[in-house]
Enzyme design. Structure first.
Site, PDB file in Angstrom:
ATOM      1  N   ASP A   1       9.680  -5.589 -12.745  1.00  0.00           N
ATOM      2  CA  ASP A   1       9.523  -5.879 -14.177  1.00  0.00           C
ATOM      3  C   ASP A   1       8.235  -5.273 -14.709  1.00  0.00           C
ATOM      4  O   ASP A   1       7.198  -5.897 -14.632  1.00  0.00           O
ATOM      5  CB  ASP A   1       9.532  -7.392 -14.390  1.00  0.00           C
ATOM      6  CG  ASP A   1       9.539  -7.766 -15.863  1.00  0.00           C
ATOM      7  OD1 ASP A   1       9.784  -6.883 -16.696  1.00  0.00           O
ATOM      8  OD2 ASP A   1       9.287  -8.944 -16.170  1.00  0.00           O
TER       9      ASP A   1
ATOM     10  N   GLU B   1       5.658  -5.761 -24.107  1.00  0.00           N
ATOM     11  CA  GLU B   1       6.927  -6.500 -24.165  1.00  0.00           C
ATOM     12  C   GLU B   1       6.716  -7.942 -23.752  1.00  0.00           C
ATOM     13  O   GLU B   1       7.294  -8.857 -24.322  1.00  0.00           O
ATOM     14  CB  GLU B   1       7.968  -5.846 -23.242  1.00  0.00           C
ATOM     15  CG  GLU B   1       9.368  -6.456 -23.374  1.00  0.00           C
ATOM     16  CD  GLU B   1       9.623  -7.648 -22.459  1.00  0.00           C
ATOM     17  OE1 GLU B   1      10.629  -8.346 -22.648  1.00  0.00           O
ATOM     18  OE2 GLU B   1       8.807  -7.904 -21.537  1.00  0.00           O
ATOM     19  N   GLU B   2       5.861  -8.147 -22.736  1.00  0.00           N
ATOM     20  CA  GLU B   2       5.801  -9.464 -22.102  1.00  0.00           C
ATOM     21  C   GLU B   2       5.248 -10.560 -22.999  1.00  0.00           C
ATOM     22  O   GLU B   2       5.744 -11.676 -22.989  1.00  0.00           O
ATOM     23  CB  GLU B   2       4.963  -9.393 -20.815  1.00  0.00           C
ATOM     24  CG  GLU B   2       5.569  -8.525 -19.710  1.00  0.00           C
ATOM     25  CD  GLU B   2       6.851  -9.105 -19.128  1.00  0.00           C
ATOM     26  OE1 GLU B   2       7.318 -10.160 -19.595  1.00  0.00           O
ATOM     27  OE2 GLU B   2       7.385  -8.491 -18.192  1.00  0.00           O
TER      28      GLU B   2
ATOM     29  N   HIS C   1       7.806 -12.142 -12.736  1.00  0.00           N
ATOM     30  CA  HIS C   1       6.593 -12.780 -13.293  1.00  0.00           C
ATOM     31  C   HIS C   1       5.782 -13.539 -12.240  1.00  0.00           C
ATOM     32  O   HIS C   1       5.104 -14.507 -12.564  1.00  0.00           O
ATOM     33  CB  HIS C   1       6.947 -13.753 -14.435  1.00  0.00           C
ATOM     34  CG  HIS C   1       7.572 -13.095 -15.620  1.00  0.00           C
ATOM     35  ND1 HIS C   1       7.934 -13.802 -16.747  1.00  0.00           N
ATOM     36  CD2 HIS C   1       7.896 -11.803 -15.868  1.00  0.00           C
ATOM     37  CE1 HIS C   1       8.465 -12.971 -17.639  1.00  0.00           C
ATOM     38  NE2 HIS C   1       8.459 -11.751 -17.126  1.00  0.00           N
TER      39      HIS C   1
ATOM     40  N   ASP D   1      15.419  -2.905 -18.190  1.00  0.00           N
ATOM     41  CA  ASP D   1      14.428  -3.967 -17.999  1.00  0.00           C
ATOM     42  C   ASP D   1      15.052  -5.150 -17.270  1.00  0.00           C
ATOM     43  O   ASP D   1      14.928  -6.297 -17.686  1.00  0.00           O
ATOM     44  CB  ASP D   1      13.861  -4.405 -19.363  1.00  0.00           C
ATOM     45  CG  ASP D   1      12.725  -5.413 -19.213  1.00  0.00           C
ATOM     46  OD1 ASP D   1      12.188  -5.539 -18.090  1.00  0.00           O
ATOM     47  OD2 ASP D   1      12.385  -6.066 -20.209  1.00  0.00           O
TER      48      ASP D   1
ATOM     49  N   HIS E   1       9.471  -1.016 -20.565  1.00  0.00           N
ATOM     50  CA  HIS E   1       8.120  -1.401 -20.996  1.00  0.00           C
ATOM     51  C   HIS E   1       7.086  -1.158 -19.913  1.00  0.00           C
ATOM     52  O   HIS E   1       7.308  -1.453 -18.753  1.00  0.00           O
ATOM     53  CB  HIS E   1       8.078  -2.836 -21.535  1.00  0.00           C
ATOM     54  CG  HIS E   1       8.382  -3.922 -20.549  1.00  0.00           C
ATOM     55  ND1 HIS E   1       7.411  -4.466 -19.742  1.00  0.00           N
ATOM     56  CD2 HIS E   1       9.520  -4.586 -20.258  1.00  0.00           C
ATOM     57  CE1 HIS E   1       7.958  -5.436 -18.999  1.00  0.00           C
ATOM     58  NE2 HIS E   1       9.238  -5.517 -19.277  1.00  0.00           N
TER      59      HIS E   1
END
Ligand SMILES: [Zn+2]
Length: 487
Positions: free
Chosen positions: A291, A325-326, A424, A353, A279
């Protein structure tokens, strides 16, 4: 740091050694020259790492609907074109959430001094009133505990404290982050805090997706650093504790975005598609290096290297850099919808991922006989320690909408044990990615992609899932979560 990696002669010879007496079934097996070209180039040219620098240091964070996301789409298209790989954009409507300014504090009392909280609103959260919201904190460990507390939750800020210490805990703890606000709001809470889902902390909060029940009340929700969750826990042991939260976040109208799709057409069975996914979006903090910048550059590099092979692999290799995606999975869903008519020809899907770490092996989600088909072709990955079929499922959030069509999934599993140190958070930056490990994972992805596109048979399709399970990721983790054992 130099991005060109030395490849020892010994390693090269290991990679390219032809079996002395090839088994008849493998007569049309992988050519050592192709293995040398793909794996050797991925290990030595440093192309994936250089691309990751462009995406992270050059473009930066790329939350859905942001300028960074637009720039990333343009960059990806340009990069495929520069590689001579056919590329196009497929439209996706994405949610647009913006963080604004945010702060939190524990006002001082006669028992303790004032403390600032290191916090970050969860993606999708509503904001607080401009003057902030102040309320007592009540600490729980689970969603169930909220209901058990009954009236005590009314008017409080619920702190979901938990005990995540290793990557494998992520799937379980993530439910607190995604569902906690709605569960707390239903019980009368006015705000929600969750201990960051992290395996290490230098007082950095880790954001992530949350969602409200359609018809329930909506309260502000934020992640606090592990240290601050511990502080609140200690202060609460001595009596009531208040927090003040000021969150400036809001949801704006949906924005236009794109899945970036690129393709190396197959020489013999061009209609059979091997899908490689990652992604392109990231959270708005850090630069999404692990990520999922790492996944993006791995699959891009696989396409670049496969595109240079003459003759081309038997089947078509299609790279999809998914949007959103997130915080929505809109890219994955849009792809499955737009390509519904050809999913029966998708012979395999592989999503990267779980970070740019050392490859460990290959996982499958296929029918009986899948491992036997692929395993003999994995020999060239043995020198990297990634040449075996591993137990456990393969999958990924963006390809999960392909489950009902029974598309076989293949995963190059990487060592994600340190993924949640930075996941994140502001700390997910290029310096956390080891160039050598990224190159090794890229080599594994390039080789496995070639195997899936070239092996004479196709993977048997897995059983259809029970209908209720379909939209989840394999770990049962919510949208925005990476893979299971990679958590
Ligand atoms: Zn991701």
């Amino acid at each position: 740091m130099s991005s060109v990696l030395p490849l020892s002669a010994a390693l090269l010879s290991l990679l390219t050694a032809a079996p002395k007496t090839p088994a008849p079934a493998l007569a049309a097996g992988p050519s050592p020259q192709v293995a040398e070209r793909l794996i050797g180039a991925a290990l030595t040219e440093g192309h994936a790492y250089a691309r990751l620098a462009e995406l992270t240091d050059g473009i930066g964070p790329r939350l859905s609907g942001s300028e960074g996301e637009k720039a990333a789409v343009a960059w990806a298209k340009r990069s495929f074109e520069a590689d001579g790989v056919k590329v196009w954009l497929e439209p996706v409507k994405v949610p647009r959430w913006v963080r604004g300014t945010e702060s939190g504090r524990v006002p001082g009392t006669e028992r303790y001094r004032e403390h600032r909280l290191a916090l970050m609103a969860l993606g999708g959260s509503v904001g607080t009133p401009a003057e902030g919201l102040t309320a007592e904190v009540i600490e729980v460990r689970s969603l169930e505990e909220v209901a058990a507390l009954g009236e005590k939750v009314k008017g409080k800020v619920v702190l979901f404290n938990h005990s995540m210490t290793v990557a494998a805990d992520y799937g379980k703890a993530a439910a607190l982050r995604t569902r906690g606000a709605s569960v707390a709001a239903k019980a009368g809470a006015v705000g929600m805090l969750v201990r960051s889902l992290a395996t290490a902390s230098l007082r950095s909060p880790h954001t992530g997706a949350m969602r409200y029940d359609e018809d329930g009340p909506r309260i502000p929700a934020a992640a606090v650093s592990v240290e601050d969750a511990e502080l609140l826990h200690r202060l609460l042991a001595g009596g009531p504790v208040k927090v003040e939260l000021k969150l400036g976040c809001q949801t704006l109208p949906d924005a236009d975005s794109f899945n970036v799709v690129a393709e190396v057409p197959g020489r013999e069975k061009p209609r059979e598609v091997v899908l490689l996914g990652a992604h392109l979006d990231s959270w708005d903090v850090g630069t999404g290096a692990h990520d999922d910048g790492a996944g993006v550059v791995m699959v891009m590099e696989a396409a670049r290297l496969l595109g240079k092979l003459k003759p081309a692999p038997r089947r078509t290799v299609r790279v999809v850099l998914f949007a959103n995606e997130e915080n929505g999975l809109k890219g994955g869903r849009a792809y499955a919808e737009a390509h519904a008519g050809e999913l029966a020809n998708h012979v395999a899907a592989l999503e990267m991922d779980a970070g740019g770490f050392k490859p460990l092996g290959v996982a499958l989600r296929a029918g009986p006989g899948g491992a036997e088909l692929v395993a003999p072709w994995l020999k060239p990955l043995e020198a990297l320690g990634a040449g075996s079929i591993l137990q456990g499922d393969a999958g990924g959030a963006d390809i999960s909408p392909l489950i009902p069509a029974r598309v076989p999934f293949v995963g190059v599993r990487v060592d994600s044990s340190r993924y949640f140190d930075v996941h994140h958070s502001e700390a997910d930056t290029l310096d956390k990615v080891d160039a050598k490990e990224l190159a090794q994972a890229t080599a594994a992805v390039a080789w496995v992609s070639y195997v899936l596109a070239e092996v004479p048979g196709v993977l048997p399709r897995p059983e259809a899932p029970p209908p209720a399970e379909a939209p989840k990721t394999p770990s049962g983790a919510p949208v925005g979560a990476p893979k299971p054992s990679a958590p």
